[in-house]
Design a protein around this motif. Structure first.
Motif, short mmCIF file in Angstrom:
data_model
loop_
_atom_site.label_atom_id
_atom_site.label_comp_id
_atom_site.label_asym_id
_atom_site.label_seq_id
_atom_site.Cartn_x
_atom_site.Cartn_y
_atom_site.Cartn_z
N THR A 7 0.50 7.76 3.05
CA THR A 7 0.07 9.15 2.93
C THR A 7 1.23 10.06 3.34
O THR A 7 2.24 9.61 3.87
CB THR A 7 -1.14 9.43 3.84
N ILE A 8 1.07 11.35 3.11
CA ILE A 8 2.09 12.33 3.49
C ILE A 8 2.33 12.30 4.99
O ILE A 8 3.46 12.35 5.45
CB ILE A 8 1.66 13.74 3.04
N ILE A 9 1.27 12.22 5.76
CA ILE A 9 1.39 12.20 7.22
C ILE A 9 2.18 10.96 7.66
O ILE A 9 3.07 11.04 8.51
CB ILE A 9 0.00 12.23 7.89
N GLU A 10 1.87 9.82 7.06
CA GLU A 10 2.59 8.59 7.42
C GLU A 10 4.05 8.67 7.02
O GLU A 10 4.93 8.21 7.76
CB GLU A 10 1.92 7.39 6.75
N MET A 11 4.34 9.27 5.88
CA MET A 11 5.73 9.42 5.44
C MET A 11 6.51 10.32 6.40
O MET A 11 7.66 10.03 6.72
CB MET A 11 5.80 10.02 4.03
N ASN A 12 5.89 11.39 6.85
CA ASN A 12 6.55 12.28 7.79
C ASN A 12 6.86 11.57 9.11
O ASN A 12 7.92 11.79 9.70
CB ASN A 12 5.69 13.51 8.06
N GLU A 13 5.93 10.75 9.57
CA GLU A 13 6.16 10.04 10.82
C GLU A 13 7.22 8.96 10.68
O GLU A 13 8.05 8.78 11.57
CB GLU A 13 4.85 9.44 11.33
N VAL A 14 7.20 8.25 9.58
CA VAL A 14 8.17 7.18 9.37
C VAL A 14 9.57 7.75 9.17
O VAL A 14 10.54 7.28 9.75
CB VAL A 14 7.77 6.31 8.15
N ALA A 15 9.69 8.79 8.38
CA ALA A 15 11.01 9.33 8.05
C ALA A 15 11.55 10.28 9.11
O ALA A 15 12.68 10.72 9.01
CB ALA A 15 10.92 10.07 6.70
N GLY A 16 10.78 10.60 10.11
CA GLY A 16 11.23 11.54 11.12
C GLY A 16 11.30 12.96 10.60
O GLY A 16 12.14 13.75 11.02
N ALA A 17 10.43 13.29 9.66
CA ALA A 17 10.47 14.61 9.04
C ALA A 17 10.15 15.72 10.02
O ALA A 17 10.64 16.83 9.88
CB ALA A 17 9.50 14.66 7.86
N SER A 18 9.34 15.42 11.03
CA SER A 18 9.02 16.47 12.01
C SER A 18 10.26 16.91 12.77
O SER A 18 10.45 18.09 13.04
CB SER A 18 7.95 15.98 12.97
N ARG A 33 0.82 -1.20 0.00
CA ARG A 33 0.00 0.00 0.00
C ARG A 33 0.86 1.25 0.00
O ARG A 33 1.97 1.25 0.50
CB ARG A 33 -0.95 -0.08 1.19
N GLU A 34 0.32 2.33 -0.58
CA GLU A 34 1.03 3.60 -0.61
C GLU A 34 0.80 4.35 0.70
O GLU A 34 -0.28 4.30 1.26
CB GLU A 34 0.53 4.45 -1.78
#
Length: 113
Positions: free
Chosen positions: A5-16, A2-3
């Motif tokens: 979402t932007i929110i999930e990508m930010n949480e996984v990658a530590g973007a915050s 599954r693809e």
């Protein structure tokens, strides 16, 4: 698969966390410059020792820059954790006002300050 979402990508990658660090550094640079400008302009207002205001201006630039570095760095890091775009906008408008000469650390027109 599954693809995300932007929110999930930010949480996984530590973007915050990255946004907070980026915003903190950007804000610290702006705070240092702004504090040094204000300290330099108003540092010698009292006349300084024996009427030499240049010493007061030098101290004001150093102290103002240091205070601006710490306070704006803390603000940028904390607020930038979730609002990096807004912090970038604030810093961009500050640097634009410095570059075009509209940043003036003069006296306030508000009598309550």
């Amino acid at each position: 698969m599954r693809e995300l979402t932007i929110i999930e990508m930010n949480e996984v990658a530590g973007a915050s966390l990255g946004s907070a660090i980026y915003s903190g550094i950007l804000s610290a640079a702006a705070g240092t410059a702004g504090g040094a400008i204000i300290g330099g302009v108003h540092g010698g207002d009292g006349g300084g020792l024996l009427g030499v205001g240049s010493i007061g201006q030098g101290v004001g630039m150093i102290a103002g820059g240091a205070i601006g570095l710490v306070t704006a760095g803390i603000f940028g890091t904390i607020y930038g954790y979730n609002h990096a775009e807004e912090v970038e906008s604030i810093n961009t408008s500050f640097w634009t006002s410095v570059i075009n000469g509209s940043f003036y650390p003069g006296t306030s027109t508000n009598n309550n300050i």
